[in-house]
Design a protein around this motif. Structure first.
Motif, short mmCIF file in Angstrom:
data_model
loop_
_atom_site.label_atom_id
_atom_site.label_comp_id
_atom_site.label_asym_id
_atom_site.label_seq_id
_atom_site.Cartn_x
_atom_site.Cartn_y
_atom_site.Cartn_z
N THR A 90 5.12 -5.10 -11.69
CA THR A 90 4.10 -5.21 -10.51
C THR A 90 2.76 -5.30 -10.78
N VAL A 91 1.31 -4.90 -11.06
CA VAL A 91 0.62 -4.45 -11.22
C VAL A 91 -0.64 -3.65 -10.19
N ALA A 92 -0.59 -2.51 -10.18
CA ALA A 92 -1.48 -1.97 -9.79
C ALA A 92 -3.03 -2.03 -9.14
N ALA A 93 -3.74 -2.32 -8.06
CA ALA A 93 -4.83 -2.98 -7.53
C ALA A 93 -5.52 -1.26 -7.31
N ALA A 94 -7.10 -1.77 -6.11
CA ALA A 94 -6.97 -0.45 -5.73
C ALA A 94 -6.92 -0.09 -4.60
N ASP A 95 -7.55 1.16 -3.23
CA ASP A 95 -6.75 0.69 -2.46
C ASP A 95 -5.70 1.72 -2.67
N ASN A 96 -5.03 2.19 -3.58
CA ASN A 96 -4.00 2.26 -4.10
C ASN A 96 -2.58 1.35 -3.78
N VAL A 97 -3.12 0.03 -3.89
CA VAL A 97 -2.02 -0.89 -3.90
C VAL A 97 -0.67 -1.16 -4.64
N VAL A 98 -0.27 -1.30 -5.21
CA VAL A 98 0.14 -2.06 -6.03
C VAL A 98 0.57 -4.31 -5.85
N ARG A 99 0.34 -4.88 -6.47
CA ARG A 99 0.26 -6.17 -5.93
C ARG A 99 1.51 -6.77 -6.93
N LEU A 100 2.06 -7.58 -6.23
CA LEU A 100 3.20 -8.45 -6.26
C LEU A 100 2.64 -9.98 -6.60
N LEU A 101 2.52 -10.88 -7.37
CA LEU A 101 2.49 -12.24 -7.95
C LEU A 101 3.13 -12.62 -8.61
N PRO A 102 4.20 -13.57 -8.19
CA PRO A 102 5.06 -13.73 -8.46
C PRO A 102 4.26 -15.23 -9.35
N ALA A 103 5.27 -15.81 -9.73
CA ALA A 103 5.39 -17.12 -9.63
C ALA A 103 5.47 -18.06 -8.56
N LEU A 104 4.70 -18.69 -8.35
CA LEU A 104 5.35 -20.29 -7.18
C LEU A 104 6.43 -20.21 -7.73
N THR A 105 6.93 -21.15 -8.46
CA THR A 105 8.29 -21.01 -9.20
C THR A 105 9.44 -20.09 -8.28
N ILE A 106 9.26 -18.97 -8.32
CA ILE A 106 9.99 -18.30 -8.17
C ILE A 106 11.35 -18.63 -6.99
N THR A 107 13.00 -18.65 -7.80
CA THR A 107 13.78 -18.64 -7.22
C THR A 107 13.93 -17.35 -5.61
N ASP A 108 14.73 -17.68 -4.55
CA ASP A 108 15.83 -17.28 -3.57
C ASP A 108 16.10 -16.17 -3.65
N GLU A 109 16.73 -16.23 -4.66
CA GLU A 109 18.14 -16.02 -5.01
C GLU A 109 16.76 -14.23 -6.23
N ARG B 3 1.31 -0.86 0.08
CA ARG B 3 -0.14 0.29 -0.18
C ARG B 3 0.69 0.99 -0.37
N CYS B 4 1.22 2.09 -1.10
CA CYS B 4 1.13 3.30 -1.42
C CYS B 4 0.92 4.91 -0.85
N LYS B 5 2.13 5.27 -0.25
CA LYS B 5 1.32 6.86 -0.23
C LYS B 5 1.75 7.79 -1.03
N ALA B 6 2.69 7.30 -1.79
CA ALA B 6 3.10 7.46 -3.42
C ALA B 6 1.88 6.68 -4.04
N PRO B 7 0.92 7.94 -5.47
CA PRO B 7 0.37 7.34 -6.42
C PRO B 7 0.66 5.80 -6.68
N ASN B 8 0.00 5.02 -7.04
CA ASN B 8 0.46 3.34 -7.18
C ASN B 8 1.06 3.14 -8.11
N THR B 9 0.28 3.74 -9.32
CA THR B 9 0.93 4.23 -10.89
C THR B 9 2.12 4.99 -10.99
N ASP B 10 2.77 5.40 -9.48
CA ASP B 10 3.84 6.18 -10.07
C ASP B 10 4.41 5.01 -9.58
N LEU B 11 4.69 4.02 -8.56
CA LEU B 11 5.50 3.26 -8.43
C LEU B 11 5.68 1.59 -9.47
N VAL B 12 4.35 2.08 -10.01
CA VAL B 12 4.33 0.55 -11.09
C VAL B 12 5.28 1.38 -12.63
#
Length: 392
Positions: free
Chosen positions: A353-372, A334-343
């Motif tokens: 990343t993906v913008a959402a309502a309530d000034n949120v930026v969504r992080l929805l990585p692949a379930l297979t993403i590596t630690d690195e 959840r952002c203070k700055a406009p979420n689209t600015d962060l995107v």
């Protein structure tokens, strides 16, 4: 002059030509770290070898069969879903919004034979169930409905988290069902607490209303269980599924109990492409991988790692972020700055990343993403936040 592609999207000036795992290569050669996964669709990342092999093998056999005939790949996937969930039966669709259409029809059909006056469905502020006529009526927001009237009647939107309003509304004699996302995605990554899901189940048992869960975005391993509602122990009567179940191939489903689905007899619903051999073959492979307990344990481990790193990120940039929210690998900043600015700043750091309502930026990585890659992702988000601070 209108473009050849109907301009209903505000598209970023980016085009991609190849993808592997959590990485995409743009047409100009830049490599982007993908934390959107096609909005939670590419559950196993891009070009997962097992999915490529399954799709290729099935494509060399048969692509499409009408549902006038038996489809072995469809039967296999349906049996898997029934074995792994609350459901007794499954209908396959091509998308989440098609799943919503059937869920609404199924709930109303159920009551048409018992109490025809019960047609109204309760939904919640911030919900998103797709963009079909039923789905936008269910959401009820001006953004979704303006210009598309008259709307399909029979939906009432309630304030998110207002238990008193819910209990009062549910007592009305015309309530057919309650429809809810266990974790709102488009609404700003807002999980419904386990106690609330249990309370919804109890309320539906008390009033007779059907309980519909929309797990289009939060299902298929996204929260660290096969389906998000499993954390609560509460089960629905009807559940909408799509996105991750196809791993990138268009596939959706409606899962239901025998009681809820019983009135859906021959001829009451159909789909030309739903349950086609290509989609179901891929879906079965996705489900085989994601339902493995060891796989889900690792999703939870990575979710904890990512959340810890994001909490540090928020602390480091108090003028940009206010909180981390969500569960599993379905997280939001959840952002203070406009979420689209962060995107946009993230684009400059070659991360999606993906913008959402309530000034949120969504992080929805692949379930297979590596630690690195998770560490690299947070480093790039850190640099994106620094860009915004420098521009302020």
């Amino acid at each position: 002059m209108i473009p050849s592609i109907l301009p209903t999207y505000n598209r970023a000036p980016l085009s991609f030509e190849t993808g592997t795992g959590s990485w995409l290569v743009a047409t100009d050669g830049r490599r982007f770290l993908d934390l959107g996964a096609g909005i939670a669709v590419n559950a196993l990342g891009h070009a997962h070898p097992a999915l490529v092999e399954t799709l290729t093998e099935q494509a060399n056999r048969i692509w499409h069969l009408s549902n006038l005939y038996q489809i072995p790949e469809q039967q296999k996937l349906a049996d898997m879903l029934v074995d792994l969930t609350f459901a007794d039966t499954v209908f396959f669709t091509n998308s989440g919004t098609e799943s919503c259409e059937l869920a609404v029809k199924m709930a109303r059909r159920y009551w048409s034979e018992r109490d025809p006056a019960r047609t109204r469905i309760l939904t919640f502020e911030g919900c998103f169930h797709g963009r079909s006529s039923a789905a936008i009526a269910a959401a009820g927001t001006e953004k979704m409905t303006k210009g598309f009237g008259p709307l399909l009647p029979g939906f009432t939107q309630l304030p998110f988290g207002d238990h008193d309003a819910l209990r009062e509304a549910a007592q009305a004699p015309d309530i057919a069902a309650i429809m809810v996302e266990p974790v709102q995605g488009e609404g700003g990554i807002r999980p419904l607490p386990d106690a609330c899901l249990k309370g919804l189940r109890d309320l539906c048992d008390e009033t007779g209303a059907l309980l519909i869960f929309d797990e289009v975005q939060c299902g298929v391993g996204r929260t660290g269980r096969l389906f998000a509602h499993e954390w609560s122990g509460a089960t629905p009567d009807i559940m909408m599924v799509a996105k991750g179940i196809g791993g990138g191939f268009p596939l959706g489903a409606v899962l239901a109990t025998e009681r809820a689905a019983g009135p859906m007899t021959a001829g009451s619903h159909g789909s030309t492409y739903g349950g086609n051999p290509l989609g179901c073959a891929v879906g079965a492979k996705v489900l085989e991988i994601v339902s493995d307990p060891d796989f889900l344990v690792d999703v939870n481990r990575k979710a904890g790692l990512l959340r810890q790193k994001l909490e540090g990120l928020v602390s480091s940039h108090p003028d940009i972020f206010t909180e981390v929210r969500g569960t599993g690998l379905m997280l939001g900043l959840r952002c203070k700055a406009p979420n689209t600015d962060l995107v946009n700043a993230a684009y400059a750091e070659e991360i999606l990343t993906v913008a959402a309502a309530d000034n949120v930026v969504r992080l929805l990585p692949a379930l297979t993403i590596t630690d690195e890659d998770l560490a690299e992702a947070v480093d790039r988000l850190d640099r994106a936040a620094a860009r915004l601070e420098a521009a302020a």
